[in-house]
Write a protein that holds these residues in place. Structure first.
Motif, PDB file in Angstrom:
ATOM      1  N   VAL A  35      17.100   4.261  15.159  1.00  0.00           N
ATOM      2  CA  VAL A  35      17.141   2.979  14.228  1.00  0.00           C
ATOM      3  C   VAL A  35      16.092   3.243  13.283  1.00  0.00           C
ATOM      4  CG1 VAL A  35      17.564   1.463  16.159  1.00  0.00           C
ATOM      5  CG2 VAL A  35      15.063   2.346  15.567  1.00  0.00           C
ATOM      6  N   GLY A  36      16.272   2.646  12.184  1.00  0.00           N
ATOM      7  CA  GLY A  36      15.426   3.284  10.743  1.00  0.00           C
ATOM      8  C   GLY A  36      13.900   2.669  10.550  1.00  0.00           C
TER       9      GLY A  36
ATOM     10  N   GLY B 295       9.374   0.011   6.859  1.00  0.00           N
ATOM     11  CA  GLY B 295       8.182   0.602   7.622  1.00  0.00           C
ATOM     12  C   GLY B 295       6.877   0.148   6.810  1.00  0.00           C
ATOM     13  N   VAL B 296       6.921   0.009   5.450  1.00  0.00           N
ATOM     14  CA  VAL B 296       5.835  -0.502   4.868  1.00  0.00           C
ATOM     15  C   VAL B 296       4.928  -1.702   5.281  1.00  0.00           C
ATOM     16  CG1 VAL B 296       6.777  -1.513   2.892  1.00  0.00           C
ATOM     17  CG2 VAL B 296       4.513  -0.678   2.459  1.00  0.00           C
ATOM     18  N   PHE B 297       6.025  -2.826   5.808  1.00  0.00           N
ATOM     19  CA  PHE B 297       5.418  -3.985   6.228  1.00  0.00           C
ATOM     20  C   PHE B 297       4.885  -3.631   7.658  1.00  0.00           C
ATOM     21  CE2 PHE B 297       8.310  -5.401   2.863  1.00  0.00           C
ATOM     22  CZ  PHE B 297       7.758  -6.367   2.193  1.00  0.00           C
TER      23      PHE B 297
ATOM     24  N   SER C  96      13.896   6.590   3.361  1.00  0.00           N
ATOM     25  CA  SER C  96      14.372   5.560   2.463  1.00  0.00           C
ATOM     26  C   SER C  96      14.208   4.153   3.051  1.00  0.00           C
ATOM     27  CB  SER C  96      16.002   5.546   2.384  1.00  0.00           C
ATOM     28  OG  SER C  96      16.246   6.996   1.788  1.00  0.00           O
ATOM     29  N   ARG C  97      13.692   4.230   4.327  1.00  0.00           N
ATOM     30  CA  ARG C  97      13.719   2.731   4.969  1.00  0.00           C
ATOM     31  C   ARG C  97      12.425   2.394   5.078  1.00  0.00           C
ATOM     32  NH1 ARG C  97      16.624  -0.331   4.030  1.00  0.00           N
ATOM     33  NH2 ARG C  97      16.178  -1.744   6.046  1.00  0.00           N
ATOM     34  N   THR C  98      11.496   3.216   4.450  1.00  0.00           N
ATOM     35  CA  THR C  98       9.921   2.799   4.696  1.00  0.00           C
ATOM     36  C   THR C  98       9.524   1.914   3.553  1.00  0.00           C
ATOM     37  OG1 THR C  98       9.320   4.695   3.218  1.00  0.00           O
ATOM     38  CG2 THR C  98       9.412   5.133   5.500  1.00  0.00           C
TER      39      THR C  98
END
Length: 515
Positions: free
Chosen positions: A81-82, A135-137, A179-181
């Protein structure tokens, strides 16, 4: 020594799977375990990183035990999962629980973080909408809620990165996971100093971004001893599960689209180049990047609850009824479900909605709404939502819908769902013969890392997944299906205020307005 064997690991939403493949793409063995979540409260989900790794080692051991020649395993790679990651200390031990990708707790920090990060900056640099699953959240949530762990952290590894690292690889990630961060610069193909500074995330917390298939080590001796696999087995960089399925099927050129039909459902559409003027993100669509011998930009969006919505419906109306019998009963229901409509937003809303917290809706109930009708309405709702997303996305890109749709995932076993999807798509859907295309994509990259294949193109042609073709549902005229899709689009606009009211009501029920 015999022909090499390759292993792909898929650490997914519902299960951790490991599959072994021959160089002709045949499945030689498989094993799996449920993903070991903890649920600390209603709607919340998290993982213990060590328990997840232990489950992965157990799966690998079971797989190796069932192989006739485990000593021939030459390479492996891990997909996952990303948007879930592990905070590690200076000794590379986990510091805190891993929030599941779908855990809603970071939503409470959305507006605060956006005041620093800005939705426009996120769109133009990272190609992303400010989705609280990013990811940043989660990093912001840790900084607020586990501050000692965040201050002590020296690395952040996505689940695939963590598992590959613990198996014996170097700490690294790939562009599809980066890309998912919300911290990745799509145009540069590397971490964004601008976004890191705005988000107040130290750059040295993030690891090197490498092309998929890069060799990062070999199996650690203690893992080899525990599993029965050879310690010479190469470990390669893999990445985001939906994207690994895209690579397995060769969906890397414009004109094709991938439908990754799992617990959540992904829509991956390759692009000629990233679109960084903000228009996609403003409508809720996210972009990403894969890299092999060349960069592969794409849009990746989807339904947060697809198979999850179908499983929910089975539990609600199909208790005591075999799934196959429920599908057959739904075949007899007229297309359109006698006016019953389902919106499958049981966890989050789908693009082009920009509501951060959608809710599912079942509209048009009557005394005719028996179990089979409700179940078919859920299948149609999942299919309508996916097709609606695809068409809105293509309109934003000012391009025609793709000519080919290739499908992977566990829900491809549901032939009625596929036939409904094909009718709405307007042409047959090509379905991978293996439902484990994500693991196949990871195995392909393990083969690159082991030097079994000289290039991605050769690997993809050798390990190509066989395909079958699903025709549009014959009992549903194309014109009627088109009207149903148009009505669904209109309905989504009408119920947007209802979604906001439902969110407020849920906040009141929980005694708070946000998570």
């Amino acid at each position: 020594m015999g022909e090499p064997i390759l292993i792909g690991i898929d650490a997914g939403t519902s299960r951790v799977r490991a599959l072994a493949f021959g160089l002709d793409g045949r499945t030689l063995g498989e094993a799996s375990r449920p993903t070991p979540y903890r649920h600390p409260g209603p709607g919340l989900a998290e993982l213990d990183a060590d328990r997840l790794f232990e489950a992965t080692v157990a799966v690998l051991g079971e797989l190796a035990h069932g192989l006739e020649h485990p000593e021939r395993v030459a390479g492996l790679a891990v997909a996952s999962v990303g948007e879930a990651g592990v905070l590690l200390d200076g000794r590379d031990r986990p510091l805190a629980s891993v929030l599941a990708w779908f855990d809603p707790r970071p939503l409470a920090l959305r507006e605060e973080l956006l005041a620093r990060l800005s939705a426009e900056r996120l769109a133009r640099v990272a190609g992303l909408t400010p989705d609280p699953i990013l990811g940043v959240f989660k990093l912001a949530w840790h900084a607020r809620n586990t501050p000692e762990a965040f201050r002590a952290a020296r690395r952040w590894l996505h689940i695939a990165d963590w598992l590959a690292f613990r198996l014996g690889g170097a700490p690294a990630t790939d562009p599809s996971l980066a890309s998912r961060t919300g911290l990745f610069d799509l145009a540069r193909g590397d971490w964004s100093a601008e976004l890191l500074e705005a988000a107040q995330v130290p750059q040295d917390l993030l690891v090197e971004v490498l092309p998929s298939g890069t060799r990062i080590g070999t199996l650690a001796p203690e893992i080899a001893a525990a599993t029965g696999l050879p310690d010479a087995c190469a470990i390669g960089v893999a990445g985001h599960d939906h994207v690994m399925g895209m690579l397995a099927l060769g969906v890397v050129e414009p004109g094709t689209v991938l439908d990754s039909m799992g617990t959540a459902e992904g829509l991956a559409l390759p692009l000629e180049a990233p679109v960084l003027d903000g228009r996609l993100a403003r409508s809720g669509f996210n972009q990403g990047l894969a890299r092999l011998e060349r960069p592969i930009p794409y849009v990746l969006t989807g339904l947060a609850t697809s198979a999850a919505a179908i499983d929910w419906a089975r539990g609600l109306v199909g208790s005591g009824c075999a799934h196959a019998a429920l599908i057959e009963a739904a075949r007899a229901v007229p297309p359109g479900c006698r006016g019953l409509v389902f919106v499958p937003h049981l966890r989050f809303a789908s693009p082009p909605s920009t509501e951060p917290d959608g809710r599912g809706l079942l509209l048009g109930l009557s005394t005719d709404s028996d179990a089979a009708t409700v179940y078919r309405a859920v299948l149609e709702g999942v299919a309508l939502d996916w097709q609606h997303m695809l068409e809105r996305l293509c309109a934003l890109l000012d391009r025609s819908p793709p000519e080919r749709c290739l499908a992977i995932g566990g829900s491809t076993r549901n032939e009625l769902l596929l036939a409904i999807k094909a009718r709405l798509f307007g042409r047959p859907i090509e379905v991978a013969q293996t439902v484990e295309a994500v693991a196949l994509g990871a195995a392909l990259l393990g083969g690159l890392a082991a030097g079994v294949f000289p290039s991605f193109a050769v690997a993809q042609s050798r390990l190509a997944a066989g395909r079958r073709q699903i025709e549009p549902e014959p009992s549903w005229p194309a014109a009627a299906a088109r009207r149903r899709l148009e009505d669904y689009a209109a309905l989504l606009e009408l119920v947007a205020p209802v979604q906001r009211l439902l969110r407020a009501a849920r906040g009141d029920f929980l005694g708070e307005k946000t998570y």
